[in-house]
Write an enzyme that holds these catalytic residues in place. Structure first.
Site, short mmCIF file in Angstrom:
data_model
loop_
_atom_site.label_atom_id
_atom_site.label_comp_id
_atom_site.label_asym_id
_atom_site.label_seq_id
_atom_site.Cartn_x
_atom_site.Cartn_y
_atom_site.Cartn_z
N CYS A 153 -15.71 -65.13 -56.53
CA CYS A 153 -16.31 -63.93 -55.96
C CYS A 153 -17.35 -63.28 -56.87
CB CYS A 153 -15.21 -62.92 -55.62
SG CYS A 153 -14.10 -63.46 -54.31
N ALA A 154 -17.27 -63.52 -58.17
CA ALA A 154 -18.23 -62.95 -59.10
C ALA A 154 -19.52 -63.75 -59.18
CB ALA A 154 -17.61 -62.86 -60.50
#
Length: 362
Positions: A144-145
């Protein structure tokens, strides 16, 4: 300061309402849990209405080998990634004129949901007329980063090469990692949350005359970035690789970790750049889930209004891993925001880690 001047998103073809996804999960997981109805509340409480996938629901009832799933990833990633690039370089909402493929100096390719060597951007470059010397920077495994990290690395590239035009392409086909024999609670939560999404952003260095390119008079520039790794947190989120493919690791402690860890991290970042939270006008938050957004608000003291766009993206698309932050950013860029206002972009991923960007609308 390097600027983000166009963002495009590509929505995969098969829409799935959350009620139908819940019915699928109930059928799959009911024999494994006596309290299945209590667990099924995650589908309603997550406040997701629908998601989008590269395959219809029927596909998930069948067993697929790791090779079959990964081949499906490659085919869809090339097809949808190519469209995202085309849309990004000719989006009349953001650009006065189409940007030729040959003018792109580098492509940062972001993904965590499939494997390809040569990497996906190389396959796309064989189908679109990029310059043969265009640099390729594939980044895998940031979850997700990854989208925020890709923007950060592209920003640094543009600082080093101020005449550069750079693409950040994110392709996340989370559904193709689904394991229908994995009856863990992590997989149940993942089934309620994750989706497929594709997006592309165009960044330009300071030497580029933005007046020739930008249709909007105000656009986001990146002032600074910060990457942070939490020690001894490898088991918080990620993949476990088995013979059948990628199995999701998703700790129930993520919201608690965010509440205790994020604010000191953000405060340090902003203070190092002469800022504080009170000066931030826009919070461009990766919507990892409802509880994640709640934890952002509790930790940072931001209002529900500052996470409204992130919540709406989550509601309409679910968590598309690294691609999600671009969907949020695009909605800010579509607005006519005021000059000299500030945004904080934040995303969390495996490691456990955070990626932060400080933006100013110029």
């Amino acid at each position: 300061m390097p600027a983000i001047i166009s963002v495009a998103e590509v929505v995969p073809p098969f829409e799935l309402k959350q009620e139908k996804a819940a019915g699928f999960a109930r059928e799959l997981f009911s024999n494994a849990y006596k309290d299945i109805e209590r667990l099924m509340t995650v589908f309603h409480n997550g406040q997701i209405e629908k998601r989008h996938f590269v395959n219809p629901l029927e596909w998930f009832y069948e067993k697929h080998t790791f090779a079959e799933k990964n081949q499906a990833y490659i085919e869809s990633a090339v097809k949808l990634g190519k469209k995202a690039i085309k849309d990004c370089l000719c989006d009349e909402q953001f650009l006065k004129k189409k940007i030729p493929f040959e003018e792109i100096d580098a492509i940062f390719y972001i993904s965590s949901t499939g494997i390809s060597t040569p990497s996906i951007e190389a396959k796309i470059m064989n189908e679109l007329p990029f310059h043969k010397h265009t640099k390729r920077v594939p980044i895998w495994g940031l979850g997700c980063a990854g989208g925020a990290a890709g923007l950060s690395r592209a920003y640094e590239y543009c600082l080093a090469f101020p005449q550069a035009k750079v693409l950040v392409l994110s392709v996340e086909l989370c559904s193709l990692t689904f394991q229908n024999e994995d009856l863990s609670k992590s997989n149940l939560i993942g089934t309620s949350l994750f989706a497929d999404g594709v997006a592309c952003a165009l960044l330009c260095g300071d030497a580029i005359d933005m007046r020739d390119l930008c249709r909007k008079s105000v656009y986001p520039t990146i002032m600074a970035t910060q990457s942070t790794l939490m020690p001894d947190s490898l088991d918080v989120m990620g993949w476990e690789l088995k013979n059948a493919g990628l199995y999701v690791i998703f700790s129930r402690d993520i919201p608690r970790i965010i509440e205790s860890w994020l604010k000191p991290n953000v405060t340090e970042f902003l203070q190092n750049n002469g800022m504080d939270l009170e000066k931030i006008d826009y919070f461009i938050a990766h919507p990892g889930g409802k509880k994640v957004l709640d934890a952002y608000e509790n930790s940072l003291g931001v209002t529900n209004g500052m996470t409204a766009i992130s919540r709406e993206v989550l509601k309409q698309y679910g968590n598309m891993s690294s691609a999600t932050i671009f969907y949020v950013l695009r909605r800010y860029m579509e607005q006519d925001l005021l000059r000299d206002t500030f945004g904080l972009c934040a995303a969390l991923g495996p490691g456990f880690s955070s990626e932060l960007l400080l933006m100013r609308w110029n």
